[in-house]
Each structure stands twice: as C-alpha cells, then as structure tokens.
Design a protein around this motif. Structure first.
Motif, mmCIF file in Angstrom:
data_model
loop_
_atom_site.group_PDB
_atom_site.id
_atom_site.type_symbol
_atom_site.label_atom_id
_atom_site.label_comp_id
_atom_site.label_asym_id
_atom_site.label_seq_id
_atom_site.Cartn_x
_atom_site.Cartn_y
_atom_site.Cartn_z
ATOM 1 N N VAL A 1 5.670 -1.806 -8.728
ATOM 2 C CA VAL A 1 5.772 -2.304 -10.108
ATOM 3 C C VAL A 1 4.683 -3.595 -10.018
ATOM 4 N N ASP A 2 3.715 -3.721 -10.817
ATOM 5 C CA ASP A 2 2.795 -4.545 -10.745
ATOM 6 C C ASP A 2 2.784 -5.527 -12.121
ATOM 7 N N HIS B 1 11.918 -0.117 -4.384
ATOM 8 C CA HIS B 1 10.839 -0.460 -5.097
ATOM 9 C C HIS B 1 10.139 -1.815 -5.066
ATOM 10 N N THR C 1 0.877 -1.133 0.027
ATOM 11 C CA THR C 1 0.119 0.177 -0.129
ATOM 12 C C THR C 1 0.863 1.278 -0.024
ATOM 13 N N LYS D 1 2.531 1.868 -3.319
ATOM 14 C CA LYS D 1 1.629 2.379 -4.376
ATOM 15 C C LYS D 1 1.241 3.800 -4.315
ATOM 16 N N GLU D 2 1.256 4.100 -2.830
ATOM 17 C CA GLU D 2 1.012 5.656 -2.492
ATOM 18 C C GLU D 2 2.330 6.446 -3.068
ATOM 19 N N GLY D 3 3.566 5.874 -2.894
ATOM 20 C CA GLY D 3 4.573 6.244 -3.058
ATOM 21 C C GLY D 3 5.039 6.365 -4.614
ATOM 22 N N ARG D 4 4.405 5.460 -5.460
ATOM 23 C CA ARG D 4 4.488 5.523 -6.768
ATOM 24 C C ARG D 4 5.840 4.608 -7.188
ATOM 25 N N VAL D 5 6.136 3.659 -6.362
ATOM 26 C CA VAL D 5 7.349 2.866 -6.661
ATOM 27 C C VAL D 5 6.844 1.485 -6.455
#
Length: 87
Positions: free
Chosen positions: A42-43, A60, A33, A36-40
C-alpha cells in the motif's frame, strides 16, 4: 480500534502494526519489492519520498512519507488519549 494518521489523511489501525522501519536497508527494500509482486503493498506517499515502511500482522507493507519516529509518536499519543475515556 485506534486509527493513526500516516500522512495525507491516510489512516491505519494501530493495533495491526508489527514494525515501523526506515526504507534504507537492503532487506527492507527486498521486503518492499516482494510486497509489490505479491500485491500486498500500500503506497500512501502520494509520490513523495518514502520515509517509513510499516509492516502489519496481515503481511501488508505500507509506505508512508512520514519519519518512523513521527508515526511511532502518533501511536503513543493515540494510546495515551484512549487511556482515560473507557468509562
């Protein structure tokens, strides 16, 4: 630099990996979570179920559809292949 396949043809640099963990525990879910919030985040699951969470030295977080054991096995296979070709 050794690249390993983490599913669906996605490759990552094995020397940057710090941990390969299962996504089931609450602390790992929290890490996902926050990533995802920190934009690091990778899905790399392509919509499949996340079975392994890979944490790198650059903070990451990578989600993989492969089991953690499978990713670890691919890392060790990759390392063993490279032992003899440094001539």
């Amino acid at each position: 630099m050794r690249l390993i396949n983490i599913g669906f043809g996605n490759m990552i640099n094995s020397s940057r990996i710090i941990a390969i963990v299962s996504p089931d525990s609450a602390p790992i879910k929290r890490i996902i979570t926050e990533a995802k919030e920190g934009r690091v985040l990778v899905d790399a699951t392509y919509g499949r179920r996340t079975r392994a969470v890979i944490i790198t030295d650059s903070d990451h977080v990578i989600l993989s559809p492969l089991q953690p054991e499978t990713v670890a096995h691919r890392m060790t296979d990759s390392a063993e292949e490279g032992d003899g070709d440094d001539e």
